[in-house]
Structures are given as structure tokens and as C-alpha cells.
Write a protein that holds these residues in place. Structure first.
Motif, PDB file in Angstrom:
ATOM      1  N   ILE A   6      74.400 -48.775 -55.911  1.00  0.00           N
ATOM      2  CA  ILE A   6      73.116 -48.677 -56.616  1.00  0.00           C
ATOM      3  C   ILE A   6      72.868 -47.239 -57.061  1.00  0.00           C
ATOM      4  O   ILE A   6      72.495 -46.996 -58.214  1.00  0.00           O
ATOM      5  N   ILE A   7      73.092 -46.290 -56.161  1.00  0.00           N
ATOM      6  CA  ILE A   7      72.897 -44.866 -56.496  1.00  0.00           C
ATOM      7  C   ILE A   7      73.809 -44.479 -57.653  1.00  0.00           C
ATOM      8  O   ILE A   7      73.375 -43.810 -58.600  1.00  0.00           O
ATOM      9  N   ASN A   8      75.066 -44.896 -57.616  1.00  0.00           N
ATOM     10  CA  ASN A   8      76.004 -44.582 -58.698  1.00  0.00           C
ATOM     11  C   ASN A   8      75.547 -45.187 -60.024  1.00  0.00           C
ATOM     12  O   ASN A   8      75.656 -44.548 -61.080  1.00  0.00           O
ATOM     13  N   ASP A   9      75.027 -46.423 -59.977  1.00  0.00           N
ATOM     14  CA  ASP A   9      74.518 -47.064 -61.196  1.00  0.00           C
ATOM     15  C   ASP A   9      73.321 -46.296 -61.761  1.00  0.00           C
ATOM     16  O   ASP A   9      73.215 -46.098 -62.971  1.00  0.00           O
ATOM     17  N   ILE A  10      72.424 -45.884 -60.887  1.00  0.00           N
ATOM     18  CA  ILE A  10      71.239 -45.121 -61.326  1.00  0.00           C
ATOM     19  C   ILE A  10      71.671 -43.802 -61.951  1.00  0.00           C
ATOM     20  O   ILE A  10      71.180 -43.428 -63.020  1.00  0.00           O
ATOM     21  N   LEU A  11      72.596 -43.097 -61.304  1.00  0.00           N
ATOM     22  CA  LEU A  11      73.058 -41.812 -61.836  1.00  0.00           C
ATOM     23  C   LEU A  11      73.756 -41.972 -63.186  1.00  0.00           C
ATOM     24  O   LEU A  11      73.566 -41.148 -64.090  1.00  0.00           O
ATOM     25  N   ALA A  12      74.541 -43.021 -63.327  1.00  0.00           N
ATOM     26  CA  ALA A  12      75.214 -43.278 -64.618  1.00  0.00           C
ATOM     27  C   ALA A  12      74.174 -43.545 -65.702  1.00  0.00           C
ATOM     28  O   ALA A  12      74.290 -43.031 -66.825  1.00  0.00           O
ATOM     29  N   HIS A  13      73.171 -44.331 -65.368  1.00  0.00           N
ATOM     30  CA  HIS A  13      72.093 -44.617 -66.328  1.00  0.00           C
ATOM     31  C   HIS A  13      71.348 -43.336 -66.710  1.00  0.00           C
ATOM     32  O   HIS A  13      71.101 -43.088 -67.902  1.00  0.00           O
ATOM     33  N   LEU A  14      70.987 -42.523 -65.714  1.00  0.00           N
ATOM     34  CA  LEU A  14      70.254 -41.286 -66.003  1.00  0.00           C
ATOM     35  C   LEU A  14      71.102 -40.310 -66.819  1.00  0.00           C
ATOM     36  O   LEU A  14      70.574 -39.636 -67.709  1.00  0.00           O
ATOM     37  N   SER A  15      72.397 -40.247 -66.546  1.00  0.00           N
ATOM     38  CA  SER A  15      73.288 -39.361 -67.314  1.00  0.00           C
ATOM     39  C   SER A  15      73.357 -39.793 -68.774  1.00  0.00           C
ATOM     40  O   SER A  15      73.301 -38.947 -69.679  1.00  0.00           O
ATOM     41  N   ALA A  16      73.475 -41.091 -69.006  1.00  0.00           N
ATOM     42  CA  ALA A  16      73.523 -41.601 -70.382  1.00  0.00           C
ATOM     43  C   ALA A  16      72.190 -41.339 -71.093  1.00  0.00           C
ATOM     44  O   ALA A  16      72.169 -40.925 -72.261  1.00  0.00           O
ATOM     45  N   GLU A  17      71.085 -41.580 -70.391  1.00  0.00           N
ATOM     46  CA  GLU A  17      69.768 -41.340 -70.983  1.00  0.00           C
ATOM     47  C   GLU A  17      69.566 -39.855 -71.276  1.00  0.00           C
ATOM     48  O   GLU A  17      69.032 -39.491 -72.322  1.00  0.00           O
ATOM     49  N   LEU A  18      70.022 -38.996 -70.362  1.00  0.00           N
ATOM     50  CA  LEU A  18      69.897 -37.553 -70.555  1.00  0.00           C
ATOM     51  C   LEU A  18      70.670 -37.093 -71.785  1.00  0.00           C
ATOM     52  O   LEU A  18      70.167 -36.300 -72.585  1.00  0.00           O
ATOM     53  N   SER A  19      71.857 -37.613 -71.954  1.00  0.00           N
ATOM     54  CA  SER A  19      72.672 -37.257 -73.122  1.00  0.00           C
ATOM     55  C   SER A  19      71.970 -37.662 -74.421  1.00  0.00           C
ATOM     56  O   SER A  19      71.904 -36.873 -75.376  1.00  0.00           O
ATOM     57  N   ALA A  20      71.426 -38.870 -74.451  1.00  0.00           N
ATOM     58  CA  ALA A  20      70.746 -39.356 -75.659  1.00  0.00           C
ATOM     59  C   ALA A  20      69.483 -38.550 -75.948  1.00  0.00           C
ATOM     60  O   ALA A  20      69.204 -38.196 -77.096  1.00  0.00           O
ATOM     61  N   ILE A  21      68.729 -38.230 -74.911  1.00  0.00           N
ATOM     62  CA  ILE A  21      67.481 -37.479 -75.101  1.00  0.00           C
ATOM     63  C   ILE A  21      67.774 -36.037 -75.517  1.00  0.00           C
ATOM     64  O   ILE A  21      67.043 -35.469 -76.335  1.00  0.00           O
ATOM     65  N   LYS A  22      68.835 -35.441 -74.989  1.00  0.00           N
ATOM     66  CA  LYS A  22      69.208 -34.083 -75.399  1.00  0.00           C
ATOM     67  C   LYS A  22      69.540 -34.048 -76.887  1.00  0.00           C
ATOM     68  O   LYS A  22      69.137 -33.130 -77.608  1.00  0.00           O
ATOM     69  N   GLY A 110      62.308 -45.217 -61.474  1.00  0.00           N
ATOM     70  CA  GLY A 110      61.599 -46.489 -61.422  1.00  0.00           C
ATOM     71  C   GLY A 110      61.733 -47.247 -62.732  1.00  0.00           C
ATOM     72  O   GLY A 110      61.677 -46.671 -63.808  1.00  0.00           O
ATOM     73  N   GLY A 111      61.944 -48.541 -62.618  1.00  0.00           N
ATOM     74  CA  GLY A 111      62.097 -49.387 -63.797  1.00  0.00           C
ATOM     75  C   GLY A 111      63.541 -49.700 -64.132  1.00  0.00           C
ATOM     76  O   GLY A 111      63.816 -50.656 -64.862  1.00  0.00           O
ATOM     77  N   PHE A 112      64.473 -48.911 -63.601  1.00  0.00           N
ATOM     78  CA  PHE A 112      65.886 -49.198 -63.856  1.00  0.00           C
ATOM     79  C   PHE A 112      66.236 -50.542 -63.242  1.00  0.00           C
ATOM     80  O   PHE A 112      65.841 -50.855 -62.127  1.00  0.00           O
ATOM     81  N   GLN A 113      66.996 -51.343 -63.976  1.00  0.00           N
ATOM     82  CA  GLN A 113      67.420 -52.641 -63.471  1.00  0.00           C
ATOM     83  C   GLN A 113      68.933 -52.694 -63.452  1.00  0.00           C
ATOM     84  O   GLN A 113      69.592 -52.296 -64.419  1.00  0.00           O
ATOM     85  N   GLY A 114      69.469 -53.172 -62.355  1.00  0.00           N
ATOM     86  CA  GLY A 114      70.908 -53.284 -62.210  1.00  0.00           C
ATOM     87  C   GLY A 114      71.274 -54.605 -61.574  1.00  0.00           C
ATOM     88  O   GLY A 114      70.415 -55.445 -61.294  1.00  0.00           O
ATOM     89  N   VAL A 115      72.559 -54.770 -61.319  1.00  0.00           N
ATOM     90  CA  VAL A 115      73.059 -55.990 -60.690  1.00  0.00           C
ATOM     91  C   VAL A 115      73.980 -55.571 -59.549  1.00  0.00           C
ATOM     92  O   VAL A 115      74.865 -54.736 -59.720  1.00  0.00           O
ATOM     93  N   LEU A 116      73.749 -56.174 -58.388  1.00  0.00           N
ATOM     94  CA  LEU A 116      74.571 -55.921 -57.208  1.00  0.00           C
ATOM     95  C   LEU A 116      74.977 -57.270 -56.638  1.00  0.00           C
ATOM     96  O   LEU A 116      74.117 -58.083 -56.291  1.00  0.00           O
ATOM     97  N   ASN A 117      76.276 -57.513 -56.558  1.00  0.00           N
ATOM     98  CA  ASN A 117      76.785 -58.799 -56.060  1.00  0.00           C
ATOM     99  C   ASN A 117      76.170 -59.980 -56.820  1.00  0.00           C
ATOM    100  O   ASN A 117      75.718 -60.950 -56.225  1.00  0.00           O
ATOM    101  N   ARG A 118      76.102 -59.856 -58.134  1.00  0.00           N
ATOM    102  CA  ARG A 118      75.558 -60.890 -59.037  1.00  0.00           C
ATOM    103  C   ARG A 118      74.073 -61.163 -58.817  1.00  0.00           C
ATOM    104  O   ARG A 118      73.558 -62.198 -59.233  1.00  0.00           O
ATOM    105  N   LYS A 119      73.385 -60.244 -58.155  1.00  0.00           N
ATOM    106  CA  LYS A 119      71.946 -60.390 -57.945  1.00  0.00           C
ATOM    107  C   LYS A 119      71.248 -59.231 -58.644  1.00  0.00           C
ATOM    108  O   LYS A 119      71.522 -58.068 -58.360  1.00  0.00           O
ATOM    109  N   PRO A 120      70.330 -59.532 -59.561  1.00  0.00           N
ATOM    110  CA  PRO A 120      69.613 -58.441 -60.236  1.00  0.00           C
ATOM    111  C   PRO A 120      68.616 -57.773 -59.290  1.00  0.00           C
ATOM    112  O   PRO A 120      68.006 -58.421 -58.446  1.00  0.00           O
TER     113      PRO A 120
END
Length: 160
Positions: A6-22, A110-120
Motif C-alpha cells: 500500500i505504501i509503495n502504491d501511494i508513493l508511486a501515485h504521489l510521484s506521478a502526480e508530483l511530476s505532472a504538477i511540476k 487521503g482519497g487515493f484508491q488502490g487494490v490489494l489482493n483484488r480488494k479495493p
């Protein structure tokens, strides 16, 4: 460990968002300082609007950087059966009607949505209404959450 995923998914999402916002912030800054943005009349506000946009985008870059740092510094641990829900918990709740819902209580993102073991799952922060309702609860506790004028009831099915 499941929470590390979950932490890795959040960090990947934030990195992608940071790149786009920059990129958006740089483009807005360029538009604000471009020679063609110079006002030709008192009613020409293109440069002013572009500078406001650049400032807002720069603030968003800062917010995402702070969120990313908070997640990177976050120490994750597993909850035992008789521990109350707190920040860092992966919580499974069962509504009166419908299927189970999963929430991860994190210091940011907050608000990030992911999937872990096929469960959102949804990331919530400790200041969200759902987290405020969950924090301090134990497995098999009832949770009531008022949304608008309706009250919804849940059962804490699992805390991990």
C-alpha cells in the motif's frame, strides 16, 4: 508485508502526480512571464491570471512533496486483534447493506484508491470523518457515520 505494498502504491501515485504538477507549474510560470502575455490594455489580464495559476500550482507541488515525505517517514506496523484502530491501520468494515469496505489510515494522501489482493481500498487521513469515526474502535465495534442528513452504520470486521 501487505501494508508495504500500500505504501509503495501511494508513493508511486504521489510521484506521478508530483511530476505532472511540476510540469503544469512550469508551463504556468512560462505563460505568466512570456512576452506575449504583456497587457495591451487595462482589461487584458492574461499575465495576472497566469501568475495566479503558477502560484497555485507551486503550492500544490509543495503540498505533494510534503505528503510524499510524510508517507516515506511513516512507520508501518501490524495490529493485533485487541488493538484499537489508529493511524496505520488497514480497517475492514461491513456496512448494514452491501459488501465490505477497506480503509487505510495514513498521515497523507487521503482519497487515493488502490487494490490489494483484488480488494479495493481507500486511503483516509486521521482528519477525515470516516477516520474520526473509526479511530479508537475495536474489532466487532459498531460505527455510526452521519453523511448529510442520513446516518450510516458499520461494523468493524477487521483491523490489520
Amino acid at each position: 508485508m501487505k501494508k508495504q505494498i500500500i505504501i509503495n502504491d501511494i508513493l508511486a501515485h504521489l510521484s506521478a502526480e508530483l511530476s505532472a504538477i511540476k510540469t503544469a507549474a512550469n508551463n504556468a510560470h512560462l505563460a505568466a512571464t512570456d512576452d506575449q502575455s504583456v497587457a495591451e490594455t487595462q482589461y487584458d489580464t492574461l499575465a495576472i491570471e497566469a501568475s495566479y495559476l503558477a502560484e497555485g500550482q507551486s503550492r500544490r507541488v509543495n503540498d505533494i512533496q510534503q505528503a510524499k515525505q510524510a508517507i516515506e517517514r511513516f512507520i508501518i506496523y501490524n495490529f493485533e486483534e485487541r488493538m484499537p484502530v489508529s493511524i496505520g491501520a488497514l480497517v475492514q468494515i461491513t456496512p448494514e447493506k452491501g459488501g465490505d469496505k477497506w480503509f487505510f489510515i495514513a498521515p497523507a494522501a487521503g482519497g487515493f484508491q488502490g487494490v490489494l489482493n483484488r480488494k479495493p481500498y481507500t486511503v483516509i487521513t486521521q482528519n477525515s470523518p470516516m477516520a474520526k469515526a473509526l479511530i479508537g474502535k475495536y474489532i466487532d465495534d459498531d460505527v455510526a457515520l452521519t453523511i448529510g442528513t442520513s446516518k450510516q452504520y458499520y461494523l468493524v470486521s477487521g483491523v490489520y
